[in-house]
Design a protein around this motif. Structure first.
Motif, PDB file in Angstrom:
ATOM      1  N   ARG A   3      -6.767   7.512  -6.561  1.00  0.00           N
ATOM      2  CA  ARG A   3      -5.624   7.604  -5.662  1.00  0.00           C
ATOM      3  C   ARG A   3      -5.622   8.924  -4.899  1.00  0.00           C
ATOM      4  O   ARG A   3      -5.735   9.996  -5.494  1.00  0.00           O
TER       5      ARG A   3
ATOM      6  N   THR B  71      -7.136  -2.172 -10.994  1.00  0.00           N
ATOM      7  CA  THR B  71      -7.133  -3.346 -10.124  1.00  0.00           C
ATOM      8  C   THR B  71      -7.973  -4.448 -10.765  1.00  0.00           C
ATOM      9  O   THR B  71      -9.090  -4.186 -11.224  1.00  0.00           O
TER      10      THR B  71
ATOM     11  N   CYS C 211      -4.229   3.638 -13.070  1.00  0.00           N
ATOM     12  CA  CYS C 211      -3.917   2.321 -12.512  1.00  0.00           C
ATOM     13  C   CYS C 211      -5.205   1.524 -12.343  1.00  0.00           C
ATOM     14  O   CYS C 211      -6.245   2.082 -11.979  1.00  0.00           O
TER      15      CYS C 211
ATOM     16  N   THR D  25      -3.853   4.044  -2.910  1.00  0.00           N
ATOM     17  CA  THR D  25      -5.212   3.952  -3.457  1.00  0.00           C
ATOM     18  C   THR D  25      -6.228   3.882  -2.330  1.00  0.00           C
ATOM     19  O   THR D  25      -6.098   3.070  -1.419  1.00  0.00           O
TER      20      THR D  25
ATOM     21  N   SER E 178     -14.895   1.993  -1.735  1.00  0.00           N
ATOM     22  CA  SER E 178     -13.828   2.506  -0.864  1.00  0.00           C
ATOM     23  C   SER E 178     -13.855   1.748   0.453  1.00  0.00           C
ATOM     24  O   SER E 178     -14.754   1.953   1.278  1.00  0.00           O
TER      25      SER E 178
ATOM     26  N   ASP F  72       0.814  -1.224   0.000  1.00  0.00           N
ATOM     27  CA  ASP F  72       0.000   0.000   0.000  1.00  0.00           C
ATOM     28  C   ASP F  72       0.844   1.269   0.000  1.00  0.00           C
ATOM     29  O   ASP F  72       0.490   2.267   0.645  1.00  0.00           O
TER      30      ASP F  72
ATOM     31  N   GLN G 245      -8.345   2.711 -10.313  1.00  0.00           N
ATOM     32  CA  GLN G 245      -7.981   3.179  -8.984  1.00  0.00           C
ATOM     33  C   GLN G 245      -8.158   4.690  -8.861  1.00  0.00           C
ATOM     34  O   GLN G 245      -7.807   5.445  -9.756  1.00  0.00           O
TER      35      GLN G 245
ATOM     36  N   GLN H 294     -13.724  -1.172 -14.601  1.00  0.00           N
ATOM     37  CA  GLN H 294     -12.778  -0.239 -15.205  1.00  0.00           C
ATOM     38  C   GLN H 294     -13.253   0.186 -16.596  1.00  0.00           C
ATOM     39  O   GLN H 294     -13.939  -0.562 -17.295  1.00  0.00           O
TER      40      GLN H 294
ATOM     41  N   GLY I 249      -2.326  -5.492 -10.175  1.00  0.00           N
ATOM     42  CA  GLY I 249      -2.376  -4.067 -10.485  1.00  0.00           C
ATOM     43  C   GLY I 249      -1.719  -3.781 -11.826  1.00  0.00           C
ATOM     44  O   GLY I 249      -0.640  -4.295 -12.120  1.00  0.00           O
TER      45      GLY I 249
ATOM     46  N   ILE J 200     -11.839   2.544  -5.745  1.00  0.00           N
ATOM     47  CA  ILE J 200     -11.806   2.164  -7.155  1.00  0.00           C
ATOM     48  C   ILE J 200     -13.193   2.405  -7.756  1.00  0.00           C
ATOM     49  O   ILE J 200     -14.207   2.323  -7.055  1.00  0.00           O
TER      50      ILE J 200
ATOM     51  N   THR K 209     -10.793  -4.740  -1.611  1.00  0.00           N
ATOM     52  CA  THR K 209     -11.648  -4.395  -2.757  1.00  0.00           C
ATOM     53  C   THR K 209     -12.504  -5.574  -3.183  1.00  0.00           C
ATOM     54  O   THR K 209     -13.637  -5.398  -3.632  1.00  0.00           O
TER      55      THR K 209
END
Length: 539
Positions: free
Chosen positions: A301, A280, A278, A307, A425, A187, A299, A314, A345, A310, A371
């Motif tokens: 950030r 996930t 980025c 992060t 989150s 992290d 992500q 995506q 990632g 998300i 997540t």
């Protein structure tokens, strides 16, 4: 933080599954009642209510939970010392097919499995720890044959660090920033970076050398004089200009480099672009070798290397391309003896030289992640699933529950979208939350129309983590489009922050940085950040 995966209890959406949740903290009655209420909101894959949820979930707390103050034991270790809890656990699973779903594998998970005579879904602990490091991830990515940043790994001395870094810089003179990652950290904790070329006196000369040699520049003999010159400048540049992400953990460059060389680490290039996203990808590697993509997300950030949320699914790259790379990593993991949940990632950006979209694998977690737990909640309250073919999160047609029919009237002429977007989150932190009891917190949410609409399967769901400190919560926001999800998430953060803070007592939090980041995302999409939303039907 071990309790940040309460979303695991939502596995009861499978009619053949019961869940025994071993909690690392005492769960007070309010917290248990909240989760029983959450379980009552479940929607099956057929769009119907999930039945008998209350009887299918059991919460257990190790009886010796408070007997080891100051010792950071994992939950399985404490459970092994808790004989009364073990006896109850054995009674609960007697005559049933059971298995352990761990977080990060530990040798005591294996010991617990032996004591209970049940399997554990995960790799051997030694394999986990080998490939969970930053250097171990590089080996997996190499075996998967996926693109990675220019990098070197298994670095254990300063001399090796400067030598390899000089070689990397020489081969990649267009890379401005280089990242240093300590093997055992996570992290962003053990991360530092340096914009080396900004301080490199011989950089212009090196560019001329590369231009002079042309196509022969890739040859080692052509690069060697330049590499030697860069090497001579590196120690002073690194010691004076290295930026440490977590300066509390590593207050000086010297201490960071000592930890780096002691544990080993990785040097890798930052993408040569100002616009990097980025991604996930959470997956499950079946014990028989099948790999299933469970969730994807861009992500959000709070800082460049940390992060806090998300947006799922995506939307930054072709799902087909992403899935191909993710599945290659999953298959490579299986070949190395890794099964269970993993998270990969990626970083995607537009190459400034070719204008092609690049996709680099940059991180690997061999564990059930926070997540994934939040995605489990999303699937439970919507009845939906991530579809690999389309890259969308699809939900089934809603079937009104008989007991709710009087409350809901479905418009005949309305065809709601069959997909959803969500902001997940798992760790929203605010010290002032500890001053507000959960009942007051939810009254505040109701007053501001923050809730979840069961019929529309849109709105906000919270996950409670610690009933004592109460300074951490998780939040899932579900909407029919991404922009609305971002705006709702931003509004929720702003409302909660304003309600629990004052000028004299702002509190320590990650709300402000998230509010700023989401505001920037919405501005880039050219939409207003916050607007009032019509009240929703709450439950």
């Amino acid at each position: 933080l071990q309790n940040s995966q309460m979303g695991r209890i939502c596995d009861v959406n499978d009619p053949n599954v019961e869940v025994i949740y071993i909690s690392p903290i005492d769960l007070d009655s309010d917290m248990q009642q909240y989760y029983q209420k959450l379980l009552g909101m479940g929607v099956s894959g057929e769009g119907e209510a999930v039945p008998d949820t209350e009887s299918k979930v059991k919460f257990l707390v190790p009886d010796h939970l408070d007997c080891f103050p100051g010792l950071n034991f994992c939950l399985s270790t404490i459970l092994l010392y808790s004989s009364a809890t073990l006896k109850r656990l054995k009674r609960l699973i007697a005559g049933k097919t059971a298995y352990i779903m761990p977080g990060l594998m530990h040798r005591d998970d294996m010991e617990l499995a032996e004591v209970l005579n049940v399997p554990v879904i995960g790799p051997e602990p030694d394999i986990t720890h080998l490939y969970s490091t930053k250097s171990g991830a590089k080996r997996i990515f190499s075996n998967a044959n996926v693109a990675v940043p220019p990098s070197e790994f298994d670095i254990y001395t300063e001399e090796q660090l400067f030598e390899l870094l000089s070689s990397l810089i020489t081969s990649n003179l267009d890379v401005k920033r280089w990242v240093f990652k300590i093997d055992g950290e996570f992290d962003g904790r053990g991360t530092a970076y340096c914009d080396v070329t900004k301080f490199l006196a011989c950089h212009k000369w090196a560019l001329k050398q590369a231009e002079r040699y042309g196509s022969k520049w890739s040859k080692r003999w052509a690069q060697e004089p330049t590499s030697i010159k860069i090497y001579s400048e590196l120690p002073e540049i690194i010691y004076n200009n290295l930026k440490i992400v977590n300066s509390t953990l590593f207050p000086s460059v010297e201490k960071f480099l000592v930890a780096f060389t002691k544990s080993g680490g990785v040097i890798e290039a930052c993408p040569p672009s100002d616009d990097v996203t980025c991604i996930t990808v959470d997956m499950f590697v079946d014990p028989t070798g099948g790999v299933e993509i469970k969730n994807t997300g861009d992500q959000i950030r709070a800082t460049e290397f940390q992060t806090w949320a998300i947006s799922s699914p995506q939307t930054s790259i072709s799902p087909t391309r992403l899935h191909s790379n993710a599945l290659a990593v999953g298959n490579a993991c299986y070949e190395r003896g890794i099964i269970g949940y993993i998270s990969v990632g990626f970083a995607t950006f537009i190459d400034p030289h070719t204008s092609d979209q690049q996709l680099w694998a940059i991180d690997l977690k061999i564990q059930y992640t926070d997540t994934m737990a939040m995605a489990n909640v999303l699937q439970y309250v919507t009845g939906g699933n991530y579809e690999s073919d389309s890259g969308l999160f699809k939900i089934p047609e809603y079937k009104v529950m008989p007991e709710l029919a009087s409350r809901f009237k479905l418009p005949k002429d309305r065809q709601p979208p069959n997909h959803r977007f969500a902001i997940l989150s798992p760790r929203l932190f605010h010290t002032n939350l500890s001053l507000v009891h959960y009942s007051v917190f939810f009254q505040m949410c109701r007053a501001h129309h923050i809730g979840y609409d069961i019929r529309e399967r849109e709105g906000s769901i919270f996950t409670l983590i610690d009933s004592y400190k109460r300074d951490l919560i998780g939040m899932t926001v579900v909407e029919s489009d991404l922009v609305t999800a971002l705006k709702t998430f931003l509004r929720n953060l702003s409302v909660v922050h304003q309600e629990i803070s004052s000028a004299n007592m702002p509190g320590k939090n990650n709300f402000n940085v998230l509010i700023g980041e989401i505001d920037n995302i919405l501005k880039s999409l050219e939409v207003p950040a916050i607007e009032e939303k019509a009240p929703v039907i709450e439950s």
